[in-house]
Design a protein around this motif. Sequence first.
Motif, mmCIF file in Angstrom:
data_model
loop_
_atom_site.group_PDB
_atom_site.id
_atom_site.type_symbol
_atom_site.label_atom_id
_atom_site.label_comp_id
_atom_site.label_asym_id
_atom_site.label_seq_id
_atom_site.Cartn_x
_atom_site.Cartn_y
_atom_site.Cartn_z
ATOM 1 N N ILE B 49 0.842 -1.201 0.000
ATOM 2 C CA ILE B 49 0.000 0.000 0.000
ATOM 3 C C ILE B 49 0.876 1.249 0.000
ATOM 4 O O ILE B 49 0.594 2.237 -0.690
ATOM 5 C CB ILE B 49 -0.956 -0.033 1.201
ATOM 6 N N GLN B 69 -6.737 -10.605 -5.719
ATOM 7 C CA GLN B 69 -7.808 -11.550 -5.351
ATOM 8 C C GLN B 69 -7.392 -12.986 -5.644
ATOM 9 O O GLN B 69 -7.794 -13.913 -4.959
ATOM 10 C CB GLN B 69 -9.142 -11.196 -6.016
ATOM 11 N N SER B 131 -6.442 -10.300 0.384
ATOM 12 C CA SER B 131 -7.727 -9.659 0.662
ATOM 13 C C SER B 131 -7.551 -8.169 0.925
ATOM 14 O O SER B 131 -8.273 -7.337 0.366
ATOM 15 C CB SER B 131 -8.391 -10.312 1.876
ATOM 16 N N VAL B 132 -6.589 -7.829 1.765
ATOM 17 C CA VAL B 132 -6.401 -6.424 2.101
ATOM 18 C C VAL B 132 -6.021 -5.630 0.856
ATOM 19 O O VAL B 132 -6.558 -4.541 0.595
ATOM 20 C CB VAL B 132 -5.331 -6.281 3.203
ATOM 21 N N THR B 134 -6.708 -6.412 -2.253
ATOM 22 C CA THR B 134 -7.891 -6.314 -3.113
ATOM 23 C C THR B 134 -8.737 -5.127 -2.701
ATOM 24 O O THR B 134 -9.121 -4.289 -3.521
ATOM 25 C CB THR B 134 -8.740 -7.597 -2.988
ATOM 26 N N LEU B 135 -9.003 -5.055 -1.390
ATOM 27 C CA LEU B 135 -9.862 -3.977 -0.876
ATOM 28 C C LEU B 135 -9.254 -2.617 -1.174
ATOM 29 O O LEU B 135 -9.895 -1.744 -1.783
ATOM 30 C CB LEU B 135 -10.043 -4.139 0.639
ATOM 31 N N VAL B 136 -8.013 -2.433 -0.766
ATOM 32 C CA VAL B 136 -7.430 -1.097 -0.834
ATOM 33 C C VAL B 136 -7.189 -0.673 -2.279
ATOM 34 O O VAL B 136 -7.566 0.434 -2.683
ATOM 35 C CB VAL B 136 -6.123 -1.053 -0.017
ATOM 36 N N THR B 138 -8.554 -1.755 -5.105
ATOM 37 C CA THR B 138 -9.771 -1.529 -5.883
ATOM 38 C C THR B 138 -10.418 -0.210 -5.502
ATOM 39 O O THR B 138 -10.877 0.548 -6.361
ATOM 40 C CB THR B 138 -10.778 -2.675 -5.661
ATOM 41 N N LEU B 139 -10.453 0.059 -4.191
ATOM 42 C CA LEU B 139 -11.092 1.300 -3.757
ATOM 43 C C LEU B 139 -10.297 2.503 -4.259
ATOM 44 O O LEU B 139 -10.865 3.486 -4.742
ATOM 45 C CB LEU B 139 -11.204 1.318 -2.231
ATOM 46 N N GLU B 140 -8.984 2.391 -4.180
ATOM 47 C CA GLU B 140 -8.161 3.513 -4.640
ATOM 48 C C GLU B 140 -8.343 3.783 -6.124
ATOM 49 O O GLU B 140 -8.468 4.922 -6.554
ATOM 50 C CB GLU B 140 -6.683 3.227 -4.359
ATOM 51 N N GLU B 141 -8.393 2.704 -6.898
ATOM 52 C CA GLU B 141 -8.553 2.890 -8.349
ATOM 53 C C GLU B 141 -9.919 3.467 -8.675
ATOM 54 O O GLU B 141 -10.069 4.266 -9.591
ATOM 55 C CB GLU B 141 -8.374 1.543 -9.058
#
Lengths: 743, 143, 119
Positions: B49, B69, B131-132, B134-136, B138-141
């Motif tokens: 990150i 993922q 998982s972490v 994927t979350l971060v 995807t949200l950032e993009e």
Amino acid sequence: MAESSGRTLGGPAGWISILIPAGLFLWFAQFIPAVAAGEVLLWRFNWVPSLGVSVGMLLDGLSLTFALLITGIGALVTLYSASYLGGHTHYTRFVCYLLAFMAGMLGLVLSDNLLALFVFWEITTISSYLLIGFNADEEKSRRNALQALLVTGTGGLAFLAGIVLIGTAAGTFELSEIEGSLVDHALYLPIFWLVILGAFTKSAQVPFHFWLPNAMAAPTPVSAYLHSATMVKGGVYLLARMNPTLGGSDIWFWTLVIFGGVTAVFASLLAIRQTDIKQVLAYTTLMALGTLVMFIGVGTEAAILGAMTFLLVHSLYKAALFLMIGVVDHGTGTREATVLRGLWRKMPVTMVAAMLAAASMAGLPPLFGFIGKEFLYKASLEGPALFWVTGCAFAASALMFACAGVVAWRPFTGKLAKTPVEAHEGPVAMLAGPLLLAALGLGLGLAPNYAEPLVGPATTAVLGAPYAVDLYLFKEVNVAFILSLLTFAAGLALYAWHVRLRTALAHFKPRFDPGWDGLMGAVAAGSKGLTRTIQTGQLRRYIFVTFASLAVVVGYAIWRGGLALEIPEMQELRAKHWSVLIFIMAGALLTAFTNSRMTAVAALGVVGVGVALIFIMFGAPDVAITQLLVEVLQVVLVAVAMLKLPQLNTERVNRLRAWDLALSIAIGAMITVVLLAVMQAPLDLRLTEFFEATSAPIAFGRNIVNVILVDFRALDTFGEIAVVVIAALGAFALLRGTKGERS
Amino acid sequence: MTTTSLIVRAATRILVGLLLVFSFYMLLRGHNEPGGGFIGGLVGATGFILYAIAHGCRAAREALRVEPQSIAMVGLGIALLAGVMAYLFGDAPFTGQWLFLWPDPAAGDKGVPLSNILIFDVGVYLVVLGSVLTLVLTLEEEV
Amino acid sequence: MELFIPLMVGAMVAAAVYLMLARNVLRFLFGLILISNAANLVIFASGGLTPEAPPLVALGETLPPEGVANALPQALVLTAIVIGFGLFAFALVLVYRGYQNLGTLYSDEMRLAEPEEHK
């Protein structure tokens, strides 16, 4: 219909559906000698051992009689259906329903375990629902099917509760293991009423009778099979089966005798009112069920013998008559008693079957029906409540005589009337059933000793004590015989005036059906209103109610529990404890009341770090590291998301919400008290001690927390990481999978 | 979301490497000292990150080479395999199986331990990391 | 010592409940974070508090020293933290997506599934 479809007897589905019950009938027939000799056969294997549910098969006189009726009439009915419905688009579906019902009904009468019996009981209810609603494109079919399902289903639930109580009271769910009577048990009354509710709804006793005539929306073979010969006798079976356990009390006697008698007379009156001959038969079925219930209630040896004989008599003639009506309907296109006349020339074979079966129904000698009626009269004259029972039996028999005339005499005699379809005889497959059943009525009347191997053991089973049976057509002129003659006279008179009687009774319209619709409407309106009140669609409201309920429940528990809390001293606290305490409390309060989201995120960070500090202070380095890392990630995520989210309060003022505040404080205070109580309770450390003792020597790991995570409780951890993956994939799908269109 | 600060960009190159090495270290020592798959995975994710903040999500994805993922799913599969492995040795699933290589009892050395427990922990590590991220990412993009 | 954690947890829960009852779903999310932290502390504290002795076995020993912290609640809390993070992240994405599609952060105005009935 079979001719038009080009399939012989409904194709493979038809053949299978005929062969299965026929084969089963032969299989059951082999047990007649053993059962007649007084044996009770029992097979058993465990099904759900933890609940004590075993599937045991109990074959005594009662269940064998029912099993033979189910499979025997079942074979004739499926043969009939193959011709009657063989060309129907959904014939295969029909066969499946019918076989499912047959399996359920057989299970019901053969189960030794009450819980298994209940499961089969419900299978018959559900398959009955599917069969009544078979013509699902008709509104009336669907409504009547649902009515039958709801009425019998409600009774079924009551019955289940009754079963559970019986299990408690008797200590077993096995019928063969219940010893002695429960009449003196403390739970007798609730058991009694619950079982009665199940039996009365299933066997359509007043005031639950209204679903049965409506169930005639089903195709005729179904009416003949489920709603006269077998399923509706499920309640009678239950009462008979329970007689040794629950019978013999005053309340048993009066409830069964009064409700049975009322049902019998009331139903006969309603029967004579109908012009549709299928409806006439439906109501006479009610009358028969009422009679059976009444005589099981009387409970003397003679009464049970009479009831068991009548059970056999009724199944034979009623199935024959229903099937006959299907042939008439099929051959003429109508079932109206006012239209049908003089069919004897066009449908001679049907007429023979109809006349024989109707003669049995009217109780004329030398048919089996005469014997049934004689034995009932004999029992009623010797038994208790003589005038009521005899009166009801007499009135019902006389009216039944008239109904037999309406159904089977009038349509075939006289001058041929014009019918919607040019009257013609039915196909062989449809005539075989009614003819055979009607002939059986004649044969057993002439040689009643052939019925003894069934009636005798059945009576024994219901009485719970051995009983020797002697069936005969005629021995001497006695009161019962004179009563029979009087019945014929009264019946003839009623038949002669039946048209006038029908007109007179036309105004007599009991409002059970509209009442039912009203009840259903009220339930629907009530639930709609309730939903509108409770489900406002406001999330806050739901959360408030949830938390308020929590507060009430926990508050009540604290108040009732009388927690003896010692208020601990605060002196032990050192500076570092104080500082963390103040940091966390301040952070929490700031988060709650700030109007700036960045302040809120920062304050949350303070709380998170404070919590991590606590983990460190009390010897949990792994947890503390995890907490810190997660805290960082949370801040990153919130920061990223906030780039595209609006400020907390742009135009709305963040008022203090007094009610919410009060509830929050109440819940916070309760949690404090509960946690204090928990911490003061003695700890059970056995599990921890096991982990401590085995971690290094057996699991080869010195960090006990991690050993628990990846070894001792690895399966749990696996489930938990699966949840993490699912959450990540879910969020991924939300962000990537859906188009971000504003609606 | 990229930062233009040269110092941050230069520092992250070194920091990310360090964090990754540290995350492996945390994973491996977890059985005996504080650490383990959960913590290791979180540390590793933090490293990537950081890289994404400094150099952008695309660069982070390229450095990762595999879709995050997929990493998570592979991790879940590895954990499951490690659990099922116990079947092969005739035990209930998720029972620990140990093998010590080259033991030297004289010196009090049990040998190099190999176990399905370690494999399971690697699975946990990959799940958390994947998982972490994927979350971060995807949200950032998305933002 | 014993009053210290319960008081703190009580304050956290009170603040969390107050936040979760707010109109703005972002505040609800903050409440969610707070209440997960509080729940973790409850589990942790229920297992008994032992100052500064992590449940580790020294090299060459078979048993941990006397009086180490209870390992079981620690293991439970550790996974709870990670799962709580997963839950929070998913909820955050949900809120974010909800805002994009519905154009509001106010739960009272999110009525796509249950539109206001016109009486």
